[in-house]
Design a protein around this motif. Structure first.
Motif, PDB file in Angstrom:
ATOM      1  N   ASN A   4     -31.714   6.019  20.315  1.00 19.34           N
ATOM      2  CA  ASN A   4     -31.827   5.095  19.197  1.00 19.34           C
ATOM      3  C   ASN A   4     -33.273   4.994  18.718  1.00 19.34           C
ATOM      4  O   ASN A   4     -33.572   5.042  17.542  1.00 19.34           O
ATOM      5  N   ARG A 329     -34.853  -7.215  15.730  1.00 18.89           N
ATOM      6  CA  ARG A 329     -34.619  -6.729  17.083  1.00 18.89           C
ATOM      7  C   ARG A 329     -34.813  -7.842  18.086  1.00 18.89           C
ATOM      8  O   ARG A 329     -34.094  -7.945  19.080  1.00 18.89           O
TER       9      ARG A 329
ATOM     10  N   GLU B 103     -24.945   2.293  13.436  1.00 15.63           N
ATOM     11  CA  GLU B 103     -26.063   2.110  14.367  1.00 15.63           C
ATOM     12  C   GLU B 103     -26.564   0.672  14.374  1.00 15.63           C
ATOM     13  O   GLU B 103     -26.983   0.150  15.410  1.00 15.63           O
ATOM     14  N   ASN B 104     -26.514   0.010  13.203  1.00 13.79           N
ATOM     15  CA  ASN B 104     -26.898  -1.393  13.157  1.00 13.79           C
ATOM     16  C   ASN B 104     -25.980  -2.228  14.038  1.00 13.79           C
ATOM     17  O   ASN B 104     -26.430  -3.126  14.741  1.00 13.79           O
ATOM     18  N   MET B 107     -26.747  -1.742  17.798  1.00 17.20           N
ATOM     19  CA  MET B 107     -28.041  -2.096  18.376  1.00 17.20           C
ATOM     20  C   MET B 107     -28.020  -3.254  19.372  1.00 17.20           C
ATOM     21  O   MET B 107     -28.587  -3.145  20.462  1.00 17.20           O
TER      22      MET B 107
END
Ligand SMILES: Nc1ncnc2c1ncn2[C@@H]1O[C@H](COP(=O)(O)OP(=O)(O)OP(=O)(O)O)[C@@H](O)[C@H]1O
Ligand SMILES: [Mg+2]
Lengths: 802, 220
Positions: A4, A329, B103-104, B107
């Motif tokens: 990732n 994040r 992908e978001n 995560m």
């Protein structure tokens, strides 16, 4: 997870191709340049390290107190080595060492080979492995010689070398030797260079100097047993010096010399072999200085530093665009360590690819680099374990610092703050500005260094040395014929040519000729109860006029018949302290002494790093002449040169013609300075280019960040010029600060370096102002292009992009 | 009891004076509640939500989340706590532009160290449920605002949080898209997820079972 990171890292890099490209280009250039520079520095530092017994081998030198101050030298008299071995405990091995051109003759071939005259211990002390022939004590037999592989090829081609008989010209006579062993070629990092090694007892001076303590003309190397320190040996040798140099020490005392710190007038000292390449004795002691390789390493470091600063600054400036990602994040549970690792791995990626390209660049450019900087590095060095280790260590440190700092900064941001997309700017800007100041400071430092270096080189080149260097050609008399004889023939042959004005000769060259030799010979004697030291030069009677030297007093030599008189220069006249030097006689050679016929005006017969020393000109059929000097008319210089070459070929068909104009010879003597100047120039060009890349990137980013501000200001009526000034002045302020910090440092370094020269340029303030202005102009052009176009843009457009 | 705020104060120093952003907030939230927070602009709604979400700190008072004293926890422990139990939905979607929809969504699972195959299943599940399977390889900029917010909600839900904090989730959407999101919240709440949302719209506030009004950092 890693996948990732890599994915997002890669996409980020690709999204902003300009920046990625700028970063990778800058870093690759920096890595390439740094690798090459570091290689040449390490090459230099590895000099003389290949000898297995290297740690126990020393060069003997002595330090003597004289009325002129302390003097140091490495020349020793013939009986010295044997006496040292028998009288001072702790000499395991010892060899005399004399390097002197040797004309080697084999059949039709006459080749000038680099010849050393050494004792039998030489090959057991130093590591020059025997490839063929006698492996143990190769020089045991005085009639045999050792040659290198390349010499064997030159002489014998594919024939077997061992057992061949060759003739070497000694004192004008051919003497036969048998090739006993062939050793591998001397490694490039060796101070001791030779192609042929002959027993010391065979050298031309040996017969005249055997047992004579006054005639010092060769070096001596000793090997101490392991466990004996140099200091201890030096102490042990004091009584030896006391015994053999009693007279000269007493004379020094009488003439007013001051004893050294140990209360002694003369001491024997040992210089470690590994320091040999870096040592000079000019200042009266063994001055070991590795400043050149360190300077090169320093330049390599500075270049890398600048590229890393670019990387750090760009990363931080660009982070603004990734703040939301960071905040997001964090709300999704990323921890500091994870964020750090993410950003760090992105930079690792950039660094690794740049490093790869850098290595490729260095491989592609190594040949140009070698010829430009006259270094003999090779790519094999890159494959050595320590080099690989160094590369890895460098990349690790760089990624940890340059990659780690922004990563650390990002991972520490507050969640809310980063989600709002605003960086608390002041702290980061300070770091950024400081880094840019350092970056420009380095550029200014290097530019002024370049200017000063070239200034000095240019000064040395153009300085009037006191003789005619433009019209005089010199060449070594490297054939079989005796110097006086061949000179007469030359004069006869060239007589008819109207472009040849005068032909003369001496036993030494001026500057450094094509044969690469440069030496000096000096004598000492007593004059009215004082010790006098002077350089000695054997000349032909018309030497003074051929070289265009001026007489200050008295007369020149008129003909060969004046051989009972000498000429001296003004420095020598001062040393003699005579009211009328012309009435004095020098007590050298004959019983009655030599009359001083005239005083020659001082001229720079040595390098410009020294003051003009005393010199005395001798003349005589019994003294050797080794170089011819031909003065040519200023017209048709090229054809005159050819005519001389043709004549030489005719007189000595087997000898090589190594003639060159004296100004070329002088140029060759500051090869070191020129190489250094080229190196610093290239370094500063790269440094400036990299700084510009960084500056350009920063201007792109800052303009991008201020698009909205620019738009608003223009809508409110600001002009293009005022906006350009607004955007540019911040950068210029940084350059100005850099200038203020860097100039004094540059001044200090330049001043230190110029201390090495007796004749030097004045360190004017203009060197530094010019460097500063240059940096300023370059910065202005780099930033200006971007800011002007931003300022000129239609405001509606820039407002819309927000 | 899911969480409990006791006498929470938050302030900033401005010109030597304390400016209170939150004043004496007392709030208990049970599991399964659906709360709407309302109040004029600048009244401290976002601040309160961030404090509840542990993204922001407070200066005085106690905060217990599932019987853990948040005010005493270390940063690492706190982030473990919200990573596990709380999902965020923002007005400005806050998707990562460089990652695809798929992908978001994936995560948050990466940060929870969930295995590959499990991740695949969970993402597929979400894509299915929100009817965005066809969009999974697109990047956020290729989606409409409503679709982006849908992905934002999906991402908040994927870790199966107990509590969803939504700050003006419909602020950037038209009324039809806003309604869809509200319907989705209602449905989630019916499944047992606790929701606290900030909103300016009376109509959207009505979806909540309880309405809290803020004025100048104080509950009224
Ligand atoms: N870091 C800070 N420093 C000073 N004041 C702040 C800070 N953060 C927020 N505030 C102030 O706190 C008050 C509450 O802000 P908050 O963002 O919570 O309002 P809000 O109710 O969400 O408003 P809106 O409805 O406009 O989103 C505002 O008056 C704001 O100016
Ligand atoms: Mg708000």
């Amino acid at each position: 997870m890693l996948k990732n990171y890599l994915k997002i890292g890669w996409r980020n890099l690709m999204k902003d191709k300009t920046f990625t490209l700028l970063n990778v280009i800058g870093l690759s250039i920096a890595f390439g340049a740094a690798i090459l520079l570091a290689m040449s520095a390490f090459f230099d530092m590895s000099y003389d390290k290949f000898h297995a017994n290297g740690d126990q081998i020393y060069q003997v030198y002595d330090v003597a107190q004289t009325p002129r101050g302390q003097e140091a030298g490495t020349s020793q008299p013939e009986p010295f080595a044997e006496a040292l071995r028998t009288e001072v405990p702790g000499v395991e091995k010892i060899t005399r060492y004399l390097q002197d051109g040797g004309l080697v003759i084999y059949g039709e071939k006459e080749i000038d080979l680099n010849t050393v005259w050494v004792d039998a211990d030489f090959f057991s002390m130093f590591t020059f492995p025997v490839l063929k022939g006698n492996e143990h004590d190769p020089l045991q037999d005085q009639a045999s010689v050792v040659i290198t592989e390349s010499a064997a090829n030159k002489l014998f081609g594919n024939e077997e070398a061992i057992g061949q008989t060759i003739n070497i010209m000694i004192n004008g006579k051919e003497e036969p030797f048998t090739v006993g062993s062939v050793v591998g070629n001397v490694p490039p990092q060796s101070s001791l260079e030779f192609e042929v090694a002959v027993r010391f007892e065979k050298n031309a001076e040996y017969a005249d100097t055997k047992g004579v303590w006054d005639s010092q003309y060769h070096g001596v190397y000793v090997q101490l047993p392991s466990g004996v320190s140099a200091e201890r040996f030096e102490k042990n040798a004091r009584s030896f010096t006391e015994l053999h140099y009693k007279e000269s020490m007493e004379a020094a005392k009488r003439d007013g010399a001051m004893p050294d710190a140990d209360g002694l007038y003369r001491q024997l000292k040992l210089l470690p072999l590994k320091d040999l390449h870096f040592t000079g004795y000019r200042k009266g002691y063994a001055e070991v200085s590795r400043s050149v390789p360190y300077l090169i390493l320093g330049v390599a470091f500075l270049i890398l530093f600048i590229a890393c600063v670019n990387f750090v600054n760009m990363s931080i400036a660009k982070s603004a665009q990734r703040l939301r990602e960071i905040g997001m994040r964090k709300t999704l549970g990323a921890q500091k360590g994870q964020l750090f690792f993410q950003f760090w791995s992105e930079s690792l990626f950039v660094f690794l690819s740049s490093m790869g390209i850098g290595v490729l660049l260095s491989i592609l450019l190594i040949d140009d680099f070698k010829s430009m900087f006259r270094t003999r590095i090779s790519l094999d060095m890159l494959a050595e374990p320590w080099a690989v280790f160094m590369l890895l260590a460098t990349i690790l440190t760089i990624t940890l610092t340059a990659g780690g700092y922004p990563a650390l900064l990002f991972s520490r941001l507050g969640t809310i703050q980063s989600l709002k997309g605003k960086l608390e700017a002041s702290g980061n800007n300070l770091v950024r500005n400081a880094l840019m100041v350092v970056q420009f400071g380095i550029a200014i430092l290097l530019i002024s260094g370049t200017l000063v270096l070239w200034g000095q080189v240019q000064f040395m080149r153009n300085k009037d040395l006191g003789y005619n260097k433009e019209q005089v050609i010199s060449f070594p008399l490297n054939g079989k014929k005796n110097g006086h004889e061949v000179l007469r023939l030359l004069k006869d042959e060239l007589n008819g040519n109207p472009d040849i004005l005068e032909v003369s000769a001496s036993d030494n060259n001026l500057g450094r000729g094509k044969d690469g030799s440069q030496w000096s010979s000096a004598i000492g004697f007593e004059h009215k109860g004082r010790n006098i030291r002077t350089n000695a030069l054997t000349v032909d009677y018309n030497y003074i006029s051929t070289l265009g030297l001026q007489m200050a007093q008295g007369r020149d030599f008129k003909s060969e018949a004046d051989s009972l008189g000498v000429l001296i220069n003004e420095a020598m006249a001062r040393q003699l302290e005579e009211k009328d030097p012309l009435s004095a006689r020098l007590e050298v050679g004959s019983e009655t002494g030599l009359a001083i016929l005239g005083v020659v005006k001082d001229y720079n017969f040595q390098g410009l790093d020294r003051a003009i020393e005393p010199i005395t000109f001798f003349m005589g059929e019994d003294m050797e002449l080794r170089y011819a000097y031909v003065k040519v008319a200023p017209e048709n210089m090229a054809s005159s040169f050819d005519a001389i070459e043709q004549t030489w070929k005719k007189l000595e068909p087997n000898a090589e013609f190594l003639g060159s104009f004296l100004d070329e010879n002088v140029d060759r003597t500051f090869q070191r300075e020129k190489t250094m100047a080229t190196m610093i120039t290239s370094g500063s060009i790269i440094a400036i280019a990299l700084s510009c890349i960084g500056l350009f990137a920063m201007s792109l980013l800052i303009v991008a960040q201020r698009t909205k501000e620019i738009g608003v200001r223009k809508v409110l009526g600001a002009s293009v010029a005022s906006i350009t000034v607004l955007l540019t002045k911040d950068f210029l302020k940084l350059v100005l600060i850099a200038f203020l910090i860097a100039s004094p440092i540059a001044w200090w370094f330049s001043d230190q370096w110029l201390q090495n020269y007796t004749y030097k340029i004045d360190l004017g303030v203009w060197f530094f102002v010019a460097a500063g202005l240059l940096a300023m102009v370059i910065a202005l052009l780099t930033v200006g292009t971007r800011t002007v176009s931003a300022a000129a843009q239609n405001p509606v457009k820039s407002l819309r992009t927000e | 009891m899911l969480l409990q705020l006791n006498n929470i104060f938050k302030w900033v120093q401005q010109g030597g004076q304390r400016v209170f952003l939150l004043k004496d907030i007392n709030l208990e939230v049970e599991e399964g509640e659906f709360i709407s927070v309302m109040g004029p602009s600048g009244s401290g709604k976002s601040t309160l939500l961030n404090v509840i979400g542990m993204l922001d700190t407070f200066d005085e008072g106690e905060y217990n989340f599932l019987d853990e004293p948040v005010h005493q926890l270390k940063e690492k422990h706190r982030s473990n706590l919200y990573k596990q139990y709380i999902g965020f939905v923002f007005q400005a979607y806050h998707l990562i532009d460089e990652l695809t929809v798929y992908e978001n969504l994936e995560m948050p699972l990466l940060y929870k160290k969930i295995s590959g195959s499990e991740r695949k299943a969970m993402v597929a599940d979400m894509l299915d449920r929100f009817n965005i399977v066809g969009k999974k390889d697109l990047f956020p900029t290729q989606l409409s605002g409503g679709q982006q917010q849908l992905v934002g909600v999906a991402r908040a839900l994927i870790t199966k949080p107990k509590l969803i904090l939504a700050d003006e989730p419909t602020g950037n959407l038209n009324s039809k898209q806003g309604e869809d999101i509200m319907e989705l919240f209602k449905q989630l709440n019916d499944e047992g997820v606790t929701i606290i949302q900030v909103t300016h719209s009376e109509k959207n506030a009505e979806y909540g079972k309880r309405i809290i009004n803020l004025l100048d950092g104080r509950m009224v």
